[in-house]
Design an enzyme around this catalytic site. Structure first.
Site, PDB file in Angstrom:
ATOM      1  N   ARG A 163      -1.993   1.545  -1.413  1.00 51.08           N
ATOM      2  CA  ARG A 163      -2.155   1.115  -0.336  1.00 51.08           C
ATOM      3  C   ARG A 163      -3.574   0.727  -0.335  1.00 51.08           C
ATOM      4  O   ARG A 163      -4.061   0.980   0.934  1.00 51.08           O
ATOM      5  CB  ARG A 163      -1.615   2.196   0.427  1.00 51.08           C
ATOM      6  CG  ARG A 163      -0.354   2.390   0.734  1.00 51.08           C
ATOM      7  CD  ARG A 163       0.326   1.349   1.183  1.00 51.08           C
ATOM      8  NE  ARG A 163       1.785   1.863   1.643  1.00 51.08           N
ATOM      9  CZ  ARG A 163       2.949   1.850   0.719  1.00 51.08           C
ATOM     10  NH1 ARG A 163       2.821   1.662  -0.737  1.00 51.08           N
ATOM     11  NH2 ARG A 163       4.148   2.362   0.741  1.00 51.08           N
ATOM     12  N   SER A 199       5.036   4.117   7.802  1.00 49.80           N
ATOM     13  CA  SER A 199       4.411   5.457   7.424  1.00 49.80           C
ATOM     14  C   SER A 199       2.987   5.436   8.013  1.00 49.80           C
ATOM     15  O   SER A 199       2.294   4.660   7.940  1.00 49.80           O
ATOM     16  CB  SER A 199       4.199   5.310   5.833  1.00 49.80           C
ATOM     17  OG  SER A 199       5.229   5.482   5.245  1.00 49.80           O
ATOM     18  N   GLU A 240      -2.404   6.007   6.778  1.00 51.10           N
ATOM     19  CA  GLU A 240      -2.099   4.911   5.928  1.00 51.10           C
ATOM     20  C   GLU A 240      -2.353   3.719   6.934  1.00 51.10           C
ATOM     21  O   GLU A 240      -2.922   2.642   6.324  1.00 51.10           O
ATOM     22  CB  GLU A 240      -0.837   4.957   5.237  1.00 51.10           C
ATOM     23  CG  GLU A 240      -0.432   3.733   4.560  1.00 51.10           C
ATOM     24  CD  GLU A 240       0.721   2.696   4.637  1.00 51.10           C
ATOM     25  OE1 GLU A 240       0.682   1.676   4.826  1.00 51.10           O
ATOM     26  OE2 GLU A 240       1.839   3.693   4.914  1.00 51.10           O
TER      27      GLU A 240
END
Ligand code: EPU
Length: 340
Positions: A167, A239, A335
């Site tokens: 990520r 998420s 995130e």
């Protein structure tokens, strides 16, 4: 090109925050973006480039700056020789990610089907190195074209130059580039090996007679729909936290008390622990704090239960971080991109 002042971002952030930006600019071509950048506007004011707004949390009530959005929607096959198994596809940053996945699956091009139904647009795929079910954008990105906001020049990045990580990427760390096109290296289905190794994928495909790109896409859509909120009904950003990567000693310490803890091996010295599991163990699943909540089917997802502000969602996130730290001694971090 579209330019509007005091523009509502309600439909441009999937958390459903009802807020405005000072100026909204939407461009259709690289030339239009070049004009915006060359005008010096971005060096005079605070700015933010959004994609589908599916991975953002605005912390303030309004954004006192310029919000840019790409509508570069072109998809072109660069090399289409029937006898070749590899196919290069160049895709505009403004194409909706899942439309691109569908386009590939329909044409029998393998590589992105495990990333079905991920919200957002193609331009964000290298920035965030989006990933799901054992595939990451980095596995299929060949090169990225991005404009340097300091001089309006487009630079072409090779896969290696993108510095992809979990990520994360060069573009996420260095906010001076705006992605304009992404070129993907895909494979014709006849020469392609499906990636079915992740968690419950094989189980999900058990009853499926023909395993092919279309049936895999269908299964992924079914798994995601069962676990993640439908963006049309519940506002979230997928998420909210990253899965923490911890040293082996930390993993072993926690495992002693929780032998059923799921984890993934990263290297001989590190393990990745699902943040959703840690959060659920802290009792947060399905809980609300003000108008922000933890989704009842997947604790990694924070939701706006109606009319929440960015601060309210962030407040819940901070409480969750605190309890995971207290219970497990593990620091989890967001995130989603936080916008001040
Ligand atoms: N788990 C729980 N409780 C929960 C949620 C998960 O115990 O509330 C456990 C599950 O039982 C499983 C493990 O945690 O053993 C992993 O769960 P899952 O397979 O649902 O995946 P995840 O690690 O929670 C990641 C990505 C998702 C991606 C899935 C599938 C991150 C931050 N998230 O989630 O990506 O779809 O894997 O590959 O890496 C996103 O980035 O927005 C996103 C949705």
């Amino acid at each position: 090109m579209r330019e509007e002042d005091s523009f509502s971002l309600l439909h441009y952030n999937t958390f459903g925050l009802d807020m405005r930006c000072r100026t909204f600019m939407e461009y259709d071509t690289v030339e239009e973006l070049e004009k915006i950048v060359s005008s010096g506007l971005l060096s005079r004011s605070k700015w933010l480039h959004i994609g589908g707004g599916s991975n953002l949390l605005f912390l303030n009530d309004d954004f006192e700056g310029v919000v840019l959005h790409s509508k570069i929607k072109r998809i072109e096959i660069l090399e289409d020789e029937e006898q070749k198994d590899d196919v290069l596809v160049r895709v505009g940053a403004g194409v909706v990610w899942d439309d691109f996945v569908e386009w590939c699956v329909e044409r029998g091009l393998g590589g992105v089907e495990n990333l079905s139904l991920i919200p957002g647009e193609v331009g964000a795929s290298p920035v965030q190195n989006i990933g799901a079910y054992g595939t990451e954008a980095k596995d299929v990105i060949c090169r990225v074209e991005a404009m340097d906001v300091n001089n309006a020049l487009v630079r072409v990045f090779t896969n290696e130059e993108c510095q992809f990580a979990y990520r994360n990427s060069f573009f996420k760390k260095n906010g001076n580039y705006i992605v304009t096109y992404v070129t993907f290296l895909l494979k014709r289905e006849s020469a392609y090996h499906y990636n079915l190794e992740y968690g419950n994928m094989r189980k999900a495909l058990e009853g499926v007679k023909d395993i092919n790109l279309k049936s895999i896409r269908k299964s992924i859509v079914a798994i995601r729909s069962a676990k993640l909120p439908d963006p049309k009904e519940i506002c979230s950003a997928g998420s909210f936290f990253k899965n923490p990567v911890v040293p082996l000693a930390v993993y072993e310490r926690v495992l002693k008390d929780y032998p059923q803890m799921p984890s993934y091996e990263i290297s001989a010295a590190e393990r990745k622990i699902p943040a959703g599991w840690l959060i659920e163990q802290c009792g947060w699943k399905g809980k609300h704090l003000g108008r922000a909540g933890v989704y009842e089917k997947q604790a990694l997802v924070l939701v706006n239960i109606g009319g929440a502000s960015g601060k309210e969602i962030w407040n819940l996130a901070e409480e969750i971080v605190k309890s995971v730290k207290e219970k497990f001694g593990i620091e989890i971090s967001p995130e989603v991109c936080l916008v001040k």
